[in-house]
Write an enzyme that holds these catalytic residues in place. Structure first.
Site, short mmCIF file in Angstrom:
data_model
loop_
_atom_site.label_atom_id
_atom_site.label_comp_id
_atom_site.label_asym_id
_atom_site.label_seq_id
_atom_site.Cartn_x
_atom_site.Cartn_y
_atom_site.Cartn_z
N GLU A 104 25.52 32.78 62.96
CA GLU A 104 26.69 33.59 62.70
C GLU A 104 27.91 32.89 63.28
OE1 GLU A 104 24.48 37.93 62.56
OE2 GLU A 104 25.44 37.34 64.42
N CYS A 117 34.83 31.60 66.44
CA CYS A 117 33.73 31.49 67.40
C CYS A 117 32.52 30.94 66.66
CB CYS A 117 33.46 32.89 67.96
SG CYS A 117 32.08 32.95 69.10
N CYS A 124 18.54 31.05 70.97
CA CYS A 124 18.93 30.42 72.23
C CYS A 124 17.74 30.47 73.19
CB CYS A 124 20.12 31.17 72.85
SG CYS A 124 20.77 30.39 74.35
N CYS A 128 19.21 34.75 78.90
CA CYS A 128 20.07 35.66 79.67
C CYS A 128 19.72 37.11 79.30
CB CYS A 128 21.55 35.37 79.41
SG CYS A 128 22.01 33.70 79.89
N CYS A 131 22.05 39.35 76.84
CA CYS A 131 22.53 38.74 75.60
C CYS A 131 21.54 38.96 74.46
CB CYS A 131 22.74 37.24 75.82
SG CYS A 131 23.27 36.37 74.32
N CYS A 346 30.98 39.61 71.62
CA CYS A 346 30.24 38.71 72.51
C CYS A 346 28.84 39.23 72.77
CB CYS A 346 30.89 38.64 73.89
SG CYS A 346 32.50 37.97 73.89
N1 SAH Z 1 25.56 29.91 75.92
C1 SAH Z 1 26.96 29.90 76.17
C2 SAH Z 1 27.81 30.37 75.00
C3 SAH Z 1 27.38 31.60 74.25
S1 SAH Z 1 27.60 33.17 75.02
C4 SAH Z 1 27.28 30.72 77.41
O1 SAH Z 1 26.41 31.43 77.88
O2 SAH Z 1 28.39 30.61 77.92
C5 SAH Z 1 29.32 33.46 75.10
C6 SAH Z 1 29.72 34.47 76.16
O3 SAH Z 1 29.27 35.79 75.83
C7 SAH Z 1 29.12 34.16 77.53
O4 SAH Z 1 30.11 34.23 78.52
C8 SAH Z 1 28.11 35.27 77.73
O5 SAH Z 1 27.92 35.57 79.09
C9 SAH Z 1 28.77 36.41 77.00
N2 SAH Z 1 27.85 37.49 76.64
C10 SAH Z 1 26.54 37.38 76.33
N3 SAH Z 1 26.02 38.58 76.06
C11 SAH Z 1 27.01 39.48 76.17
C12 SAH Z 1 27.12 40.89 75.97
N4 SAH Z 1 26.07 41.60 75.57
N5 SAH Z 1 28.30 41.49 76.18
C13 SAH Z 1 29.38 40.76 76.54
N6 SAH Z 1 29.36 39.42 76.72
C14 SAH Z 1 28.19 38.78 76.54
#
Ligand code: SAH
Length: 385
Positions: A104, A117, A124, A128, A131, A346
């Site tokens: 996406e 974006c 991935c 995390c 996420c 995000c």
């Molecule tokens: N892998 C990279 C880029 C993708 S995530 C990274 O982790 O930075 C992009 C951003 O979205 C990151 O800062 C991550 O912490 C944030 N993110 C992930 N899940 C989220 C959620 N459920 N709500 C808000 N931000 C989130």
């Protein structure tokens, strides 16, 4: 936008075995076949400036050259299967890569900016906890051509008065875990022969892969964003498994040592999780952690997704946290959540595999199953003009 029943069979962009269109590869290849050198510039202009979907459209090239090119090179084009349009004008593109994986990309208007974006991996592997993409696991890396293909696909959707001003690697995947392709994509995006976007308008976001952060800053001029999210190792390791490999001390020592140019800052993303990382003590520790770094903290309200075990901090708590940072001299902003009604915010990007497929691949793409295609139906009509 229209449905694309010929998606699997006709796109030249779908195989990853052909070479990427770069001047060295193209020049050497043309020379070996006795073609004139000026063809390089013509082909690159078609590919990146015009963004044509097939070599057949390169009308100032001889027919046999077009066919020969198609057999050897991949064009940086992806065709959206669906475009979801949010009430706030955020647009999310579903871009199939092959029969098994899709990514996406999200267009986010925030005048005068228009940020795109993009994704670096399908799924991935970083795991995390907060996420949605992590739930998919890593399906595969994207090629540089596929990364750039997202930009050209989004550009093709723009209205006449729109222009992509910024690109962020904050979609699916961990960009620094796909370092070579991301580096090559940055070259294709910034080069004059390519998309010609300034590196200063590109941001790469990482969970904190320390050695690759150092390489990125040495080898490019893009901005760096680091997902910090927690202020103690115990807490961060629980939320982000990568912290076991690169704990806070190593991560922040690297941030301190990086030769970031004077006018740039490192962005620290901090996802605000209610009752987990949003206390006054967290704010105090965060101030200490980023001390001495030219930093900007971006507070991101947690965006929920089905099955998530977290809640977003309240607006009051987020504001109090921001004020704590500001009072102590730390530059801090709150990220406005965009496109939530189409699951484009995000951490909500999770349609990296092809759940719309119900049977073996035939060349026809069945319609998405409604239960799995959340976010795609709402304004599909609007996207189909
Ligand atoms: N892998 C990279 C880029 C993708 S995530 C990274 O982790 O930075 C992009 C951003 O979205 C990151 O800062 C991550 O912490 C944030 N993110 C992930 N899940 C989220 C959620 N459920 N709500 C808000 N931000 C989130």
């Amino acid at each position: 936008m229209r449905w694309a029943p010929d998606l699997i069979t006709s796109s030249e962009a779908w195989t990853t075995t052909r070479a990427a269109l770069t001047p060295p590869a193209l020049t050497a290849w043309l020379r070996a076949r006795g073609h004139a050198a000026y063809r390089t510039a013509q082909i690159l202009a078609w590919a990146y400036r015009r963004g044509v979907a097939t070599f057949g459209e390169m009308s100032n090239l001889p027919q046999d050259l077009r066919e020969d090119l198609a057999a050897h090179f991949t064009l940086p084009t992806l065709k959206p299967l669906l475009v979801a349009h949010a009430a706030d004008d955020t647009r999310k593109l579903l871009l199939p890569l092959d029969a098994r994986a899709a990514v996406e990309a999200v267009l986010i208007p925030d005048p005068p900016r228009l940020t795109l974006c993009i994704s670096s991996q399908a799924g991935c592997g970083m795991g995390c906890e907060f996420c949605a993409t992590a739930r998919l696991g890593l399906l595969r890396n994207l090629s540089a051509t596929e990364i750039v293909g997202q930009v050209l696909a989004a550009r093709a959707l723009l209205r006449a008065d729109e222009r992509i001003s910024n690109i962020v690697f904050m979609g699916m995947g961990e960009p620094l875990a796909n370092y070579a392709a991301v580096l090559e994509a940055i070259e294709m995006l910034t080069a004059e022969w390519g998309v010609a976007i300034s590196a200063h308008r590109i941001t790469v976001s990482t969970v904190g892969l320390v050695p690759q952060m150092e390489r990125l800053v040495r080898e490019t001029n893009v901005n760096l964003a680091v997902s910090l999210v927690a202020t103690t190792d115990a807490q961060r390791a629980r939320l982000m498994p990568i912290n076991r490999r690169y704990p806070l001390e190593a991560l922040l020592a690297m941030c301190r040592a990086l030769p970031i140019p004077q006018r740039q800052r490192i962005t620290f993303e901090y996802v605000m999780l209610a009752g987990i990382n949003d206390s006054d003590e967290d704010a105090t520790r965060l101030v200490r952690l980023v001390h001495g770094i030219r930093a900007k903290v971006n507070l991101i309200p947690f965006n929920p997704f089905p099955g998530a075990a977290f809640a977003a901090s309240s607006p009051e708590v987020i504001q109090r946290f921001q004020e704590h940072l500001l009072v102590h001299g730390v530059h801090a902003t709150i990220r406005q959540s965009r496109g939530r009604d189409i699951q484009a915010a995000c951490g909500q990007l999770a349609l990296a595999h092809a759940p719309w497929r119900t049977g073996p691949v035939t060349g026809n793409v069945p319609a998405p199953r409604p239960s799995l295609a959340r976010g795609w139906s709402a304004r599909r009509r609007a996207a189909r003009h």
